[in-house]
Design a protein around this motif. Structure first.
Motif, PDB file in Angstrom:
ATOM      1  N   ASP A   1     -13.068  51.050   6.408  1.00 12.80           N
ATOM      2  CA  ASP A   1     -13.500  49.756   5.878  1.00 12.80           C
ATOM      3  C   ASP A   1     -12.274  49.026   5.327  1.00 12.80           C
ATOM      4  OD1 ASP A   1     -14.625  47.579   4.647  1.00 12.80           O
ATOM      5  OD2 ASP A   1     -16.201  48.711   3.613  1.00 12.80           O
ATOM      6  N   ARG A   2     -11.635  48.241   6.175  1.00 13.76           N
ATOM      7  CA  ARG A   2     -10.396  47.566   5.789  1.00 13.76           C
ATOM      8  C   ARG A   2     -10.601  46.625   4.602  1.00 13.76           C
ATOM      9  NH1 ARG A   2      -6.011  47.056   9.459  1.00 13.76           N
ATOM     10  NH2 ARG A   2      -6.284  48.111  11.460  1.00 13.76           N
ATOM     11  N   SER A   3     -11.810  46.070   4.467  1.00 15.73           N
ATOM     12  CA  SER A   3     -12.056  45.117   3.379  1.00 15.73           C
ATOM     13  C   SER A   3     -11.969  45.777   2.007  1.00 15.73           C
ATOM     14  CB  SER A   3     -13.431  44.469   3.548  1.00 15.73           C
ATOM     15  OG  SER A   3     -14.481  45.405   3.322  1.00 15.73           O
ATOM     16  N   ARG A   4     -12.070  47.099   1.956  1.00 14.07           N
ATOM     17  CA  ARG A   4     -11.998  47.831   0.691  1.00 14.07           C
ATOM     18  C   ARG A   4     -10.658  48.538   0.493  1.00 14.07           C
ATOM     19  NH1 ARG A   4     -17.677  51.171   0.046  1.00 14.07           N
ATOM     20  NH2 ARG A   4     -18.944  49.455  -0.780  1.00 14.07           N
ATOM     21  N   ALA A   5      -9.740  48.370   1.409  1.00 10.00           N
ATOM     22  CA  ALA A   5      -8.472  49.097   1.356  1.00 10.00           C
ATOM     23  C   ALA A   5      -7.527  48.438   0.360  1.00 10.00           C
ATOM     24  CB  ALA A   5      -7.836  49.142   2.743  1.00 10.00           C
ATOM     25  N   VAL A   6      -7.374  49.061  -0.796  1.00 12.20           N
ATOM     26  CA  VAL A   6      -6.483  48.549  -1.844  1.00 12.20           C
ATOM     27  C   VAL A   6      -5.620  49.694  -2.367  1.00 12.20           C
ATOM     28  CG1 VAL A   6      -7.997  46.662  -2.529  1.00 12.20           C
ATOM     29  CG2 VAL A   6      -8.271  48.905  -3.605  1.00 12.20           C
ATOM     30  N   ALA A   7      -4.502  49.325  -2.953  1.00 15.59           N
ATOM     31  CA  ALA A   7      -3.574  50.330  -3.480  1.00 15.59           C
ATOM     32  C   ALA A   7      -4.174  51.053  -4.675  1.00 15.59           C
ATOM     33  CB  ALA A   7      -2.265  49.671  -3.883  1.00 15.59           C
ATOM     34  N   GLY A   8      -3.728  52.283  -4.852  1.00 18.47           N
ATOM     35  CA  GLY A   8      -4.062  53.051  -6.037  1.00 18.47           C
ATOM     36  C   GLY A   8      -2.796  53.306  -6.843  1.00 18.47           C
ATOM     37  N   ASN A   9      -2.709  54.462  -7.436  1.00 18.93           N
ATOM     38  CA  ASN A   9      -1.519  54.833  -8.193  1.00 18.93           C
ATOM     39  C   ASN A   9      -0.401  55.189  -7.210  1.00 18.93           C
ATOM     40  OD1 ASN A   9       0.423  56.038  -9.894  1.00 18.93           O
ATOM     41  ND2 ASN A   9      -1.163  56.660 -11.337  1.00 18.93           N
TER      42      ASN A   9
ATOM     43  N   LEU B   1      -4.002  57.537  -4.020  1.00 15.92           N
ATOM     44  CA  LEU B   1      -2.644  57.847  -4.469  1.00 15.92           C
ATOM     45  C   LEU B   1      -1.708  57.353  -3.377  1.00 15.92           C
ATOM     46  CD1 LEU B   1      -3.196  61.465  -5.857  1.00 15.92           C
ATOM     47  CD2 LEU B   1      -3.137  59.316  -7.156  1.00 15.92           C
ATOM     48  N   GLY B   2      -1.275  56.123  -3.507  1.00 18.92           N
ATOM     49  CA  GLY B   2      -0.490  55.479  -2.470  1.00 18.92           C
ATOM     50  C   GLY B   2      -1.025  54.084  -2.218  1.00 18.92           C
ATOM     51  N   ASP B   3      -0.677  53.541  -1.060  1.00 18.56           N
ATOM     52  CA  ASP B   3      -1.058  52.165  -0.738  1.00 18.56           C
ATOM     53  C   ASP B   3      -1.369  52.058   0.751  1.00 18.56           C
ATOM     54  OD1 ASP B   3      -1.383  49.455  -0.463  1.00 18.56           O
ATOM     55  OD2 ASP B   3       0.520  48.908  -1.386  1.00 18.56           O
ATOM     56  N   PRO B   4      -2.615  51.721   1.106  1.00 18.11           N
ATOM     57  CA  PRO B   4      -2.965  51.591   2.527  1.00 18.11           C
ATOM     58  C   PRO B   4      -2.489  50.294   3.166  1.00 18.11           C
ATOM     59  CG  PRO B   4      -4.887  51.144   1.170  1.00 18.11           C
ATOM     60  CD  PRO B   4      -3.794  51.573   0.233  1.00 18.11           C
ATOM     61  N   GLU B   5      -1.857  49.408   2.411  1.00 25.88           N
ATOM     62  CA  GLU B   5      -1.377  48.137   2.953  1.00 25.88           C
ATOM     63  C   GLU B   5      -0.467  48.388   4.164  1.00 25.88           C
ATOM     64  OE1 GLU B   5      -0.687  44.151   3.565  1.00 25.88           O
ATOM     65  OE2 GLU B   5      -2.093  45.041   2.114  1.00 25.88           O
TER      66      GLU B   5
ATOM     67  N   ALA C   1      -5.149  58.971   0.781  1.00 31.27           N
ATOM     68  CA  ALA C   1      -5.882  57.763   1.147  1.00 31.27           C
ATOM     69  C   ALA C   1      -5.008  56.516   1.153  1.00 31.27           C
ATOM     70  CB  ALA C   1      -7.089  57.561   0.229  1.00 31.27           C
ATOM     71  N   GLY C   2      -3.708  56.708   1.329  1.00 29.92           N
ATOM     72  CA  GLY C   2      -2.789  55.588   1.392  1.00 29.92           C
ATOM     73  C   GLY C   2      -2.450  55.214   2.817  1.00 29.92           C
ATOM     74  N   PHE C   3      -1.207  54.816   3.043  1.00 27.61           N
ATOM     75  CA  PHE C   3      -0.777  54.367   4.364  1.00 27.61           C
ATOM     76  C   PHE C   3      -0.983  55.434   5.430  1.00 27.61           C
ATOM     77  CE2 PHE C   3       2.427  54.171   7.678  1.00 27.61           C
ATOM     78  CZ  PHE C   3       2.322  52.862   8.124  1.00 27.61           C
TER      79      PHE C   3
ATOM     80  N   GLN D   1     -13.751  62.467  -1.902  1.00 22.36           N
ATOM     81  CA  GLN D   1     -13.459  61.032  -1.906  1.00 22.36           C
ATOM     82  C   GLN D   1     -12.090  60.756  -1.295  1.00 22.36           C
ATOM     83  OE1 GLN D   1     -11.208  58.897  -3.649  1.00 22.36           O
ATOM     84  NE2 GLN D   1     -10.029  60.579  -4.569  1.00 22.36           N
ATOM     85  N   HIS D   2     -12.032  59.681  -0.537  1.00 25.16           N
ATOM     86  CA  HIS D   2     -10.763  59.186   0.002  1.00 25.16           C
ATOM     87  C   HIS D   2     -10.649  57.686  -0.242  1.00 25.16           C
ATOM     88  CE1 HIS D   2     -10.022  63.068   1.941  1.00 25.16           C
ATOM     89  NE2 HIS D   2      -8.824  62.618   2.234  1.00 25.16           N
TER      90      HIS D   2
END
Length: 231
Positions: free
Chosen positions: A160-168, A193-197, A143-145, A26-27
């Motif tokens: 899938d940018r619409s599902r890209a949200v921050a985790g821990n 673990l991180g933030d793809p924003e 799976a962050g930035f 999983q990512h």
């Protein structure tokens, strides 16, 4: 590509075989399960296209790794450290019957311990094998930035940018205790673990370019440390 060659084309040649090694894990909700393999393959492809080192040949991907920490999420398939170690040792023994050198280009950090063990064994046996990490400077954990930017560069259609949200977003060091007992799911319900924003393909291109440059240089210098790492 090795799989497209005929054996007489390789017989007697001085070959350095680049072997992308990744995982199926999983990512987060927005990146594919084969993210690590895609990254390793992209680096190997670019190096084969750019490096001045002679005789480079890209092997088919090794898609499975040791990903037990992600087994709390559907889709993850981990073969574990013992099976991975056996695979890498036998792969190296077989490939070195005709290839002068073998480099495992690793896209999954969870494979590192096993790579060290397997490559150390192969080198003890007299085989010129090494491993190289696809490690990005300043990277967040998972799976962050960083990985999202890299995938937006190498495989934008699978993000899938619409599902890209921050985790821990806590430092990984602070999470290790909980992850040892419960895996990533214990500290991040969405697996990030991180933030793809803010992830973007331009930053991804720079990250990939830096690692590609490092591997090209490492292949030319061929300096292998005590852990079997090419650097």
């Amino acid at each position: 590509m090795l799989g497209q060659c005929n054996w007489p084309d390789l017989d007697g040649q001085v070959i350095t075989l680049l072997v992308p090694l990744g995982s199926v894990e999983q990512h987060g909700p927005h990146l594919p399960l084969d993210t690590d393999t895609r990254i390793a393959a992209a680096i190997a492809d670019r190096v084969c296209g750019r490096s001045d080192a002679p005789g480079l040949l890209r092997a088919p991907d090794l898609n499975y790794g040791a990903s037990g920490e992600h087994e709390g999420f559907a889709g993850t398939i981990s073969i574990g450290h013992e099976a991975l170690r056996g695979l890498l040792v036998e792969y190296g023994r077989s490939a070195c019957r005709w290839a002068a050198r073998v480099v495992f280009v690793n896209g999954h950090g969870g494979n590192t311990r096993t790579l060290i063990e397997a490559v150390t064994r192969l080198r003890y046996e007299g085989r010129d094998v090494a491993w190289f990490p696809c490690a990005f400077d300043g990277a967040d954990a998972h799976a962050g930035f960083t990985e999202t930017s890299v995938l937006l560069h190498v495989s934008p259609s699978v993000v899938d940018r619409s599902r890209a949200v921050a985790g821990n977003r806590e430092p990984v060091g602070a999470l290790l205790g909980a992850m040892r007992s419960g895996g990533v799911a214990a500290v991040s319900p969405n697996g990030v673990l991180g933030d793809p924003e803010g992830a973007n393909p331009d930053d991804g291109a720079g990250l990939v370019g830096d690692v590609t440059d490092r591997l090209c240089t490492a292949l030319e210098l061929w300096q292998v440390d005590d852990l079997g790492r090419l650097g």
